[in-house]
Enzyme design. Sequence first.
Site, PDB file in Angstrom:
ATOM      1  N   CYS A   1      55.867  41.441  48.625  1.00 15.18           N
ATOM      2  CA  CYS A   1      55.564  42.170  46.869  1.00 15.18           C
ATOM      3  C   CYS A   1      55.763  43.797  46.918  1.00 15.18           C
ATOM      4  CB  CYS A   1      55.589  41.390  45.876  1.00 15.18           C
ATOM      5  SG  CYS A   1      53.078  41.868  46.663  1.00 15.18           S
TER       6      CYS A   1
ATOM      7  N   CYS B   1      50.843  38.392  44.753  1.00 13.79           N
ATOM      8  CA  CYS B   1      52.188  37.857  44.973  1.00 13.79           C
ATOM      9  C   CYS B   1      51.478  36.467  45.222  1.00 13.79           C
ATOM     10  CB  CYS B   1      53.508  38.534  45.273  1.00 13.79           C
ATOM     11  SG  CYS B   1      53.317  38.647  47.063  1.00 13.79           S
TER      12      CYS B   1
ATOM     13  N   CYS C   1      41.639  40.737  59.217  1.00 13.34           N
ATOM     14  CA  CYS C   1      42.185  39.896  60.684  1.00 13.34           C
ATOM     15  C   CYS C   1      43.588  40.101  59.758  1.00 13.34           C
ATOM     16  CB  CYS C   1      41.307  39.115  61.113  1.00 13.34           C
ATOM     17  SG  CYS C   1      42.812  39.303  63.245  1.00 13.34           S
TER      18      CYS C   1
END
Length: 174
Positions: A84, A132, A153
């Site tokens: 997004c 999103c 991570c």
Amino acid sequence: MKQFIAAAILVSAVSCKSNAQEGNETAMADDQRKEYEITKTEQEWQKQLTAEEFNVLREAGTERPFTSPLNDETSPGTLVCAACKAPVYDNKHKFKSGTGWPSYDRAIDGQVERDVDYKIGYARTELKCATCGSHLGHEFDDGPRDTTGKRHCINGVALDFVPEGQELPPLNRD
């Protein structure tokens, strides 16, 4: 037996490997009900993303370790969600974790949400784009002790790097 359990815990703590929503109908149902600022059908996402991006961002897959060019990206800049384009990380909070994935000790405030992932048999903190809902990676408590102590991570394929001084892209609403 104790050595086997200790080895399994060590491997899972270092790894970001997950298909977080697969096999977890409760989490999947909750995720499908959540309304994000940018919401698209899986077919719309599939048309806009590469196969690898779709696997990671929308199916909670994991890229192979040590394959992302972002592992070595140390320039000042902002990392945006590859789906997004919302800003999610500032590269000044990146550190070398040695895990094979880009690692950050924190996200930009309010840009990443936490969820629970039980895929590998116990609860882990899954990190998603707050705009999103795309899967970014996981959070662990083995980050730098002199900052947050957290390690985000993150799959490099889930991010796009925008160098400092360059305008951030508009949100991908189409």
